[in-house]
Every structure is written in C-alpha cells, then in structure tokens.
Write a protein that holds these residues in place. Structure first.
Motif, PDB file in Angstrom:
ATOM      1  N   SER A 134     -14.675  50.885 -31.195  1.00 24.05           N
ATOM      2  CA  SER A 134     -13.345  50.270 -31.105  1.00 24.05           C
ATOM      3  C   SER A 134     -12.324  51.248 -30.549  1.00 24.05           C
ATOM      4  CB  SER A 134     -12.917  49.763 -32.485  1.00 24.05           C
ATOM      5  OG  SER A 134     -13.841  48.819 -32.992  1.00 24.05           O
ATOM      6  N   TYR A 155      -6.622  42.361 -25.990  1.00 25.78           N
ATOM      7  CA  TYR A 155      -7.518  42.962 -26.974  1.00 25.78           C
ATOM      8  C   TYR A 155      -7.585  42.024 -28.168  1.00 25.78           C
ATOM      9  CZ  TYR A 155      -9.750  46.496 -29.916  1.00 25.78           C
ATOM     10  OH  TYR A 155     -10.634  47.183 -30.727  1.00 25.78           O
ATOM     11  N   SER A 157      -9.364  41.256 -31.764  1.00 27.78           N
ATOM     12  CA  SER A 157     -10.099  41.880 -32.857  1.00 27.78           C
ATOM     13  C   SER A 157     -10.419  40.840 -33.918  1.00 27.78           C
ATOM     14  CB  SER A 157      -9.286  43.028 -33.480  1.00 27.78           C
ATOM     15  OG  SER A 157      -9.966  43.574 -34.593  1.00 27.78           O
ATOM     16  N   GLU A 159     -12.169  41.900 -36.587  1.00 27.27           N
ATOM     17  CA  GLU A 159     -12.453  42.734 -37.756  1.00 27.27           C
ATOM     18  C   GLU A 159     -11.200  43.313 -38.385  1.00 27.27           C
ATOM     19  OE1 GLU A 159     -15.047  45.693 -36.252  1.00 27.27           O
ATOM     20  OE2 GLU A 159     -16.750  44.351 -35.993  1.00 27.27           O
ATOM     21  N   GLU A 160     -10.133  43.504 -37.602  1.00 23.52           N
ATOM     22  CA  GLU A 160      -8.915  44.139 -38.095  1.00 23.52           C
ATOM     23  C   GLU A 160      -7.723  43.253 -37.792  1.00 23.52           C
ATOM     24  OE1 GLU A 160      -9.427  48.820 -37.556  1.00 23.52           O
ATOM     25  OE2 GLU A 160      -9.748  47.739 -35.689  1.00 23.52           O
ATOM     26  N   VAL A 165      -4.699  47.517 -35.817  1.00 25.38           N
ATOM     27  CA  VAL A 165      -4.948  47.924 -34.430  1.00 25.38           C
ATOM     28  C   VAL A 165      -3.749  48.666 -33.875  1.00 25.38           C
ATOM     29  CG1 VAL A 165      -5.514  47.090 -32.120  1.00 25.38           C
ATOM     30  CG2 VAL A 165      -6.517  45.985 -34.118  1.00 25.38           C
ATOM     31  N   SER A 183      -5.574  38.826 -33.392  1.00 25.33           N
ATOM     32  CA  SER A 183      -6.512  38.971 -34.497  1.00 25.33           C
ATOM     33  C   SER A 183      -6.978  37.580 -34.902  1.00 25.33           C
ATOM     34  CB  SER A 183      -5.847  39.688 -35.672  1.00 25.33           C
ATOM     35  OG  SER A 183      -6.741  39.786 -36.766  1.00 25.33           O
ATOM     36  N   ASP A 205     -13.739  42.247 -29.958  1.00 21.53           N
ATOM     37  CA  ASP A 205     -14.328  43.117 -30.982  1.00 21.53           C
ATOM     38  C   ASP A 205     -14.465  42.314 -32.292  1.00 21.53           C
ATOM     39  OD1 ASP A 205     -15.178  45.216 -32.504  1.00 21.53           O
ATOM     40  OD2 ASP A 205     -13.246  46.276 -32.539  1.00 21.53           O
ATOM     41  N   SER A 206     -15.631  41.752 -32.566  1.00 25.41           N
ATOM     42  CA  SER A 206     -16.908  41.973 -31.907  1.00 25.41           C
ATOM     43  C   SER A 206     -17.635  40.635 -31.803  1.00 25.41           C
ATOM     44  CB  SER A 206     -17.745  42.946 -32.725  1.00 25.41           C
ATOM     45  OG  SER A 206     -18.006  42.368 -33.997  1.00 25.41           O
TER      46      SER A 206
END
Length: 486
Positions: A134, A155, A157, A159-160, A165, A183, A205-206
């Motif tokens: 990441s 970007y 995400s 996961e976060e 981030v 997110s 991600d991801s």
C-alpha cells in the motif's frame, strides 16, 4: 403420486420457460483455486492438480452482472450489434499512439514494468502483509498526481478509511489536490468512480476486500475475486485507464484467490522482502508488455519507500581489512549482477550430529559442498559445526556461488583470510571441477566497476579482457583454493 408431481413440474416449466434459464444460471459449480478445475461435486483433492483443500463452491454471476459487462449497444452475446463497422483491423493500420507508457515516478518500478504503465492495463501487485504494498502504490499515486496536475488519480481503499490513508500520505509526502481518495468495498461504487472521473491512474487496494453485489460468496472467495477482477479489467480496457490492483498472498506465498486471477491481469508483480530488514525487491512474474527477468530494489524507511538505483553495496559488509571466513561472489538477478558476501564460521562440534545452520544458502547445497571439499579439496569439515550466512538478506542460492561458499569454509577452517579485492565465481561439480556459469563477462565487468582487482573464475571458452581486473582461470577445486587462500 410421483408421476403427478412430475407432470406438475413439466406444466409449470412449460408455462414459464424463463425459469429453466434461471435454474441453469443459478447452478453451483466447485472450482479449484489452484488450477481452475471445475466440477459438479465437491472433492477434497483436486483431480487435476492433486492439491488438497483447494476446491471451493462457486456460484455463477447473476444476469445483471453479465449485462453490466456487456458492450454498449449489444442485444445478444451471439449477434453483432447493428452499429458495428468493423470487428477486425489490419495490423498495419492499428494506432499505437495511445500505448505511450506512463512513468510511475520510480525508476525501479518502471524498469520492472518494462518502461512504465501501459494505458488500459491491469497490474497486480502481490506481497505478504506489512511488506509495503500500500505504501508503494500510494507513493506512486502521489508521483503521478504531481507529474500530471491536469489529470486526476484515484486511490480506492477497501481496508482503510480515508483518514488513515491521509495520515500515511502525509508521512510519505504524497499529498496532491488531484489525488482522490475513496474508502469502499462495493464493486459498483468503484466502477462508478472510475467511469465518472476517468483518472490517469486508478489504484484498488485490494482485490480480496472488494465485494460485488451481483454474485454470492464472501469477500476474498473465488467467486468474488474472479468477478471483481473481470469487472475491473473490462472497465480498464473500455476506458483505457490503467489500474494497479493489490493482491494478498496465502501462507505458502502464492497469490490468494483463483489461479485465473493471474491469467486475467496483464502484469503480475511480486513485492518481496524480509520484514526484519529494510530491503524490498519487486519482481515481474508475468508481463505482457515487457521482460519478466527484471527486479527493482527499494529501501523501506519511516518516510516511505525509496528506490535503490545501485544496490551493489547493500550485500557487502564494508570492512576494509580482510577477515577469515568471508568471500565475495556475484549473482544474477534479472539483468543485474549483484555482489553477495558469503560468511562462514567453523567450530568444533560437541554433538553426535554436527550442526549445519545457514541463512540465504540452501542447506542441502552446503552438505554436498562439504563432501566435495573433503574429497577433492583435502579439507575435512565433516565433524565440525558449520554456520554459513549472507549479508543484509542476500541470496546465494545460485550454483555460481558454489566456489565462494567453499572458499569461505576453507578460509574459516584454515584461519587464513581472502583478500577483500578478490571475488570467486563458479559452479562446483561432484568431481571437483569448476564449471562455467552464464553471463560471466557481465559479472566480471560489475566486479571491476566496484573495485575488485582479482577474480577466480572457471576456464572460459572466449578470452575476456577487462581493464583493472586480473582474471585467474581454474579448472579444479584444488587450483581454486590455491589461488584464493595463500
């Protein structure tokens, strides 16, 4: 009674023929995540690849998923659309202007990709947890955003949160107004953001955390991962947007999810490294647009990831005075020739079975070289404890490192150091012969560039003259030990 029930089912199906298609489409298959084998029943061991516990339940996608991925204007998968002009184009008339590669901001990353990111490609970056995947991709997003202020970089995400981030981006100096953060774990939202923004680069991600609402299954399962990858690839090709996709790995180091994930994407990169050291290596396992034997070197620090354009000094101890039990060799990693310092320690054993402890070297190779050293080099280490290691996590598993390993063991046993400006390159056979290794001249030129003055090598078929480097050609192990240990 049975005949009556059968007639009722036949009558119901005849009145509603769409239910037959829905029943066929909702059929359950069992797919092997290792080789892609599928069958109607679950089995503990895959009948094709022989792996245990890799067969998982797979549900076909619903019709809405098929309609989402279909081409615009298409009414049937088997009938061409009315507005189709030409399905095929002569290869000489194909425009290559849109294939201009986009730099990532990391010269090492561009080297592995073959010169940069190809528009419309999907790159899978896999690695162990906490290795820095990441961080690498977020810093890449920051570089692209700074280099192209007129475009946007997305970007996503799963996961976060956005604040998490944002904190990492502040630490690694990846803040830019045209870098968009999202997110979410919903595939539809991700595809909608890519279609709306049409970014210069999209990072997801991801793959194991994004979930499609059109198919059943838990996140990270074979069904979900395959659907997510297929949808992202279709969107990337349609909009000509490059996508960097993060992938998790299993406990044995393979990429999590079905094996078809690696076949679907264009590039598969493996991000490797020892969590206890700062060195990170990026390797291309599959690359449709470049070579697969390149490797990129990075240094992990608190401020982010820095590329190491010249990693030659990472695997050397840097000692000025010669030390017994050390020898330097050169290995090939892709197109690069890297110096590896091999260190050996020989002690008297008090155990019934002498100990063999190695780091960065194969244990079985040490056992074989110890026997060859005893038989053809007249150095008996069979009853001693042997400890062999490399510097900074380097790997000396190539056969070309045999001569340096044997030289380090003999130097430690005889307490006679080898000169710091001397390197040894060569493979040792069971008969004690020093066999040639591939690309020896490339290794020798790198040795001369780093300041080595003497190189002990196998007998070369073609004479090589390198300024500042004295090449000692040997044919047998005895000759090599005499040239190295004086």
């Amino acid at each position: 009674m049975i005949i009556c029930n059968y007639l009722r089912v036949e009558l119901r199906l005849s009145r509603n023929p769409d239910s037959v298609a829905s029943m066929a489409k909702s059929s359950t298959q069992f797919v092997c995540s290792e080789c892609g084998w599928d069958g109607p029943k679950w089995v503990g061991r895959c009948p094709q690849c022989g792996q245990w516990g890799t067969v998982q339940e797979f549900h076909e996608a619903r019709p809405s998923a098929a309609s989402r991925t279909a081409a615009p204007g298409r009414t049937s998968r088997t009938q061409p659309s009315a507005g189709l002009i030409s399905a095929a184009t002569p290869i000489t008339e194909v425009d290559t202007a849109s294939v201009a590669r986009q730099p990532t901001g990391f010269g090492e990353f561009d080297r592995v990709l073959g010169g940069g990111i190809v528009p419309g490609s999907v790159v899978l970056v896999a690695g162990e947890p906490g290795i820095g995947k990441s961080t690498l991709l977020l810093e890449t997003a920051g570089h692209v955003a700074h280099a192209r202020p007129d475009a946007t970089v997305l970007y996503v995400s799963g996961e976060e949160s956005q604040s998490q981030v944002r904190l990492r981006a502040s630490r690694i100096n990846a803040l830019a107004s045209n870098l968009l953060l999202a997110s979410t774990t919903d595939l539809g939202t991700v595809l909608g953001l890519i279609e709306r923004e049409k970014p210069a680069l999209a990072i997801v991600d991801s793959a194991q955390t994004i979930v499609s609402q059109d198919v059943d299954g838990i996140s990270g399962g074979s069904t979900q991962v395959r659907e997510v990858a297929s949808a992202l690839i279709d969107t990337a090709k349609t909009l000509n947007v490059p996508v960097l996709l993060v992938g998790h790995v299993t406990k044995d180091g393979s990429i999590a999810g079905p094996r078809t994930l690696e076949h679907l994407v264009d590039v598969v990169c493996q991000f490797e490294g020892d969590p206890e050291t700062a060195l990170r290596m990026l390797r291309a396992v599959k690359n449709r647009f470049g070579p697969t034997d390149e490797v990129g070197c990075f240094d992990m620090s608190g401020e982010g990831i820095e590329e190491v354009s010249d990693p030659s000094g990472l695997f050397l101890s840097g000692a000025d005075e010669p030390v017994e039990g050390t020898c330097v060799t050169f290995t090939l990693d892709g197109h690069r020739s890297l110096p590896i310092e091999v260190q050996a320690l020989v002690t008297n054993s008090v155990l019934p079975t002498p100990r063999r402890a190695v780091v960065g070297v194969e244990t079985n190779r040490i056992a074989m070289l110890t026997a060859v050293l005893y038989r053809h080099g007249k150095v008996n280490l069979l009853a001693n404890d042997l400890y062999v290691s490399t510097i900074a996590g380097g790997l000396a598993k190539e056969p070309a490192c045999d001569l340096a390993i044997v030289a380090a063991l003999a130097s430690a046993a005889k307490a006679r150091p080898i000169a710091r400006t001397t390197c040894a390159i060569g493979e040792i056979s069971l008969t004690g012969q020093i066999r040639p290794v591939p690309r020896l001249e490339h290794r020798l030129r790198e040795a001369a560039r780093l300041g080595f003055t003497t190189a002990v090598t196998p007998v070369m078929r073609k004479r090589v003259s390198i300024p500042g480097l004295h090449i000692v050609e040997v044919a047998h192990l005895r000759d090599a030990l005499e040239a190295l240990i004086r």
